[in-house]
Scaffold this active site. Structure first.
Site, mmCIF file in Angstrom:
data_model
loop_
_atom_site.group_PDB
_atom_site.id
_atom_site.type_symbol
_atom_site.label_atom_id
_atom_site.label_comp_id
_atom_site.label_asym_id
_atom_site.label_seq_id
_atom_site.Cartn_x
_atom_site.Cartn_y
_atom_site.Cartn_z
ATOM 1 N N ARG A 80 0.744 -1.143 0.007
ATOM 2 C CA ARG A 80 -0.191 0.143 -0.083
ATOM 3 C C ARG A 80 1.062 1.220 0.123
ATOM 4 O O ARG A 80 0.641 2.245 -0.773
ATOM 5 C CB ARG A 80 -0.993 0.005 1.258
ATOM 6 N N HIS B 103 0.610 4.325 -2.504
ATOM 7 C CA HIS B 103 0.494 5.873 -2.108
ATOM 8 C C HIS B 103 1.350 6.766 -2.440
ATOM 9 O O HIS B 103 1.253 7.925 -2.780
ATOM 10 C CB HIS B 103 0.268 5.789 -0.694
ATOM 11 N N HIS C 26 -5.966 -5.688 -3.455
ATOM 12 C CA HIS C 26 -7.034 -5.807 -2.176
ATOM 13 C C HIS C 26 -7.070 -7.154 -1.822
ATOM 14 O O HIS C 26 -7.890 -7.336 -1.078
ATOM 15 C CB HIS C 26 -8.162 -4.904 -2.512
ATOM 16 N N TRP D 94 -12.049 -9.928 8.531
ATOM 17 C CA TRP D 94 -11.772 -10.701 10.004
ATOM 18 C C TRP D 94 -11.177 -11.864 10.089
ATOM 19 O O TRP D 94 -10.811 -12.341 11.197
ATOM 20 C CB TRP D 94 -13.085 -10.425 10.897
HETATM 21 C C1 HEM Z 1 -10.030 3.200 -5.668
HETATM 22 C C2 HEM Z 1 -8.734 3.117 -5.156
HETATM 23 C C3 HEM Z 1 -8.504 2.698 -3.891
HETATM 24 C C4 HEM Z 1 -8.923 2.877 -2.653
HETATM 25 C C5 HEM Z 1 -10.225 3.789 -2.286
HETATM 26 C C6 HEM Z 1 -8.383 2.042 -1.547
HETATM 27 C C7 HEM Z 1 -8.547 2.273 -0.305
HETATM 28 C C8 HEM Z 1 -8.222 1.486 0.852
HETATM 29 C C9 HEM Z 1 -8.507 1.461 2.155
HETATM 30 C C10 HEM Z 1 -9.643 2.386 2.770
HETATM 31 C C11 HEM Z 1 -7.689 0.549 2.610
HETATM 32 C C12 HEM Z 1 -7.856 0.195 4.227
HETATM 33 C C13 HEM Z 1 -6.843 0.911 4.861
HETATM 34 C C14 HEM Z 1 -6.674 0.751 6.497
HETATM 35 O O1 HEM Z 1 -7.638 0.866 7.111
HETATM 36 O O2 HEM Z 1 -5.762 0.365 7.161
HETATM 37 C C15 HEM Z 1 -6.987 -0.036 1.583
HETATM 38 C C16 HEM Z 1 -5.984 -0.980 1.988
HETATM 39 C C17 HEM Z 1 -4.983 -1.617 1.066
HETATM 40 N N1 HEM Z 1 -4.825 -1.024 -0.075
HETATM 41 FE FE1 HEM Z 1 -6.097 0.066 -1.098
HETATM 42 N N2 HEM Z 1 -7.434 1.424 -2.212
HETATM 43 C C18 HEM Z 1 -7.505 1.679 -3.659
HETATM 44 C C19 HEM Z 1 -6.444 1.072 -4.220
HETATM 45 C C20 HEM Z 1 -5.309 0.415 -4.046
HETATM 46 C C21 HEM Z 1 -4.263 -0.150 -4.826
HETATM 47 C C22 HEM Z 1 -4.136 0.453 -6.498
HETATM 48 C C23 HEM Z 1 -3.485 -0.791 -4.394
HETATM 49 C C24 HEM Z 1 -2.045 -1.566 -4.698
HETATM 50 C C25 HEM Z 1 -1.760 -1.684 -5.984
HETATM 51 C C26 HEM Z 1 -4.008 -0.844 -2.980
HETATM 52 C C27 HEM Z 1 -3.274 -1.810 -1.976
HETATM 53 C C28 HEM Z 1 -3.869 -1.762 -0.429
HETATM 54 C C29 HEM Z 1 -3.251 -2.750 0.193
HETATM 55 C C30 HEM Z 1 -2.406 -3.674 0.030
HETATM 56 C C31 HEM Z 1 -4.083 -2.564 1.502
HETATM 57 C C32 HEM Z 1 -4.001 -3.396 2.983
HETATM 58 C C33 HEM Z 1 -3.189 -2.508 3.610
HETATM 59 C C34 HEM Z 1 -3.072 -3.365 5.040
HETATM 60 O O3 HEM Z 1 -3.183 -4.279 5.263
HETATM 61 O O4 HEM Z 1 -2.363 -2.407 5.952
HETATM 62 N N3 HEM Z 1 -5.153 -0.020 -2.900
HETATM 63 N N4 HEM Z 1 -7.075 0.431 0.632
HETATM 64 N N1 1LX Z 2 -7.947 -6.919 2.157
HETATM 65 C C1 1LX Z 2 -8.512 -5.445 1.631
HETATM 66 C C2 1LX Z 2 -7.892 -4.392 2.055
HETATM 67 C C3 1LX Z 2 -8.412 -3.147 1.442
HETATM 68 C C4 1LX Z 2 -9.576 -3.246 0.725
HETATM 69 C C5 1LX Z 2 -10.010 -4.796 0.565
HETATM 70 N N2 1LX Z 2 -11.275 -4.860 0.158
HETATM 71 C C6 1LX Z 2 -11.364 -6.127 0.188
HETATM 72 C C7 1LX Z 2 -10.509 -6.822 0.799
HETATM 73 N N3 1LX Z 2 -9.555 -5.956 1.151
#
Ligand code: HEM
Ligand code: 1LX
Length: 289
Positions: free
Chosen positions: A43, A47, A170, A186
């Protein structure tokens, strides 16, 4: 103007940096309910790259500006400080590595060590001063649907297919209520990179619910999984759904397409000298470690 990457010197050993990050991931695998640092490193790499604006080539991974508090404290990046802290010891061990290279190499290492595809990675990003920190507000919000997601990624010239492939990340990690106001999964929290995100989206029953932060998310009771509104949008929108089905049915296709769009994401706005060949790093396992 594009940023020109620094020409690579053969003295630098990037596989050694990869191994240091991968070894530290193994040593600290109990982090975040045994998810380990892989998900938050992925992530973080997104970012630091997602601030890019094609219109003036501002933001993006080149300058490593996430290291400054204005960018680090973007409310949409809450929780990524854990990824930054994890990389601090790597930063000290390899002072010749720029922050932009460190943050992107962290994501590449994490993807490969979580059994994901090989991501060709090029070096040469150069640290920029605090004055170059992009404004907050360039990262996407999770509350909205397909029209929002499509228009957001227009800033990267990403097609529908590229957006769906990219969001497959995700499958990793989880949402933490105190970080983003969303919570879950969860169970079976994932630190294995696969096409399961698409499979779950298509095959499971998703119930809209208001979570403890007052946000609507989609929950699957049987498995204890969740989807953000922006995730669920890929199921609701027929143009996105076509690619969701393709990737649910073919993990190799997902890996190929993810590799292409993720590489584009972390290299947006940068011109690399032809001498900077893409590195294809060996996993620890492939090195018998
Ligand atoms: C519409 C685009 C996206 C939105 C709105 C979004 C939003 C989010 C949100 C709200 C979380 C939860 C963060 C938390 O509560 O710790 C999350 C987690 C995450 N996102 Fe996204 N995301 C997007 C795109 C992406 C992209 C493009 C990637 C990587 C290529 C990505 C990788 C991740 C990963 C790996 C997590 C898990 C992080 C953790 O377990 O600490 N996301 N994202
Ligand atoms: N693992 C995870 C991280 C962020 C967003 C999300 N959507 C479904 C699963 N997920």
């Amino acid at each position: 103007a594009l940023h020109t990457a620094q020409q690579e010197k053969n003295s630098e050993d990037y596989q050694e940096v990869y191994n240091a990050i991968a070894t530290k991931m193994r040593e600290e695998k109990d982090f975040d309910n045994n998810n380990g640092y892989g998900p938050v490193l992925v992530r973080l790499s997104w970012h630091v790259s997602g601030t890019w604006d094609k219109r003036d080539n501002s933001g993006g991974s080149f300058g490593g500006t996430y290291r400054f508090k204005k960018e680090m404290n973007d409310p949409l990046s809450r929780g990524l400080q854990n990824g930054f802290k994890f990389l601090e010891s790597i930063d000290k061990q390899f002072p010749w590595l720029s922050h932009g290279d460190l943050f992107t190499l962290g994501g590449v290492t994490a993807i490969q060590e979580m059994q994901g595809p090989k991501i060709p990675w090029r070096s040469g990003r150069v640290d920029e001063p605090e004055s170059m920190v992009p404004d907050n507000g360039r990262l996407p919000e999770p509350h909205y649907g397909a029209d929002y997601v499509r228009s957001y990624y227009e800033r990267f010239n990403f097609t529908d297919q590229e957006v769906v492939a990219l969001l497959g990340a995700h499958v990793l990690g989880k949402a933490h209520l105190k970080n983003s106001g969303y919570d879950g999964p969860w169970d079976d929290e994932s630190n294995i990179f696969s096409n399961a995100f698409y499979d779950n989206l298509l095959k499971l029953k998703w119930t809209p619910e208001i979570n403890d932060a007052g946000n609507k998310q989609y929950d699957n009771k049987e498995k204890g999984y969740m989807m953000l509104p922006t995730d669920y949008a890929l199921f609701q929108d027929p143009k996105y759904l076509k690619y969701v089905k393709a990737y649910a049915n073919d993990q190799d296709l997902f890996f190929k397409d993810f590799t292409k769009v993720y590489t584009k994401l972390i290299e947006n706005g940068i011109e690399f000298p032809k001498e900077n060949k893409p590195h294809l790093f060996k996993t620890l396992k492939e090195q018998g470690k």
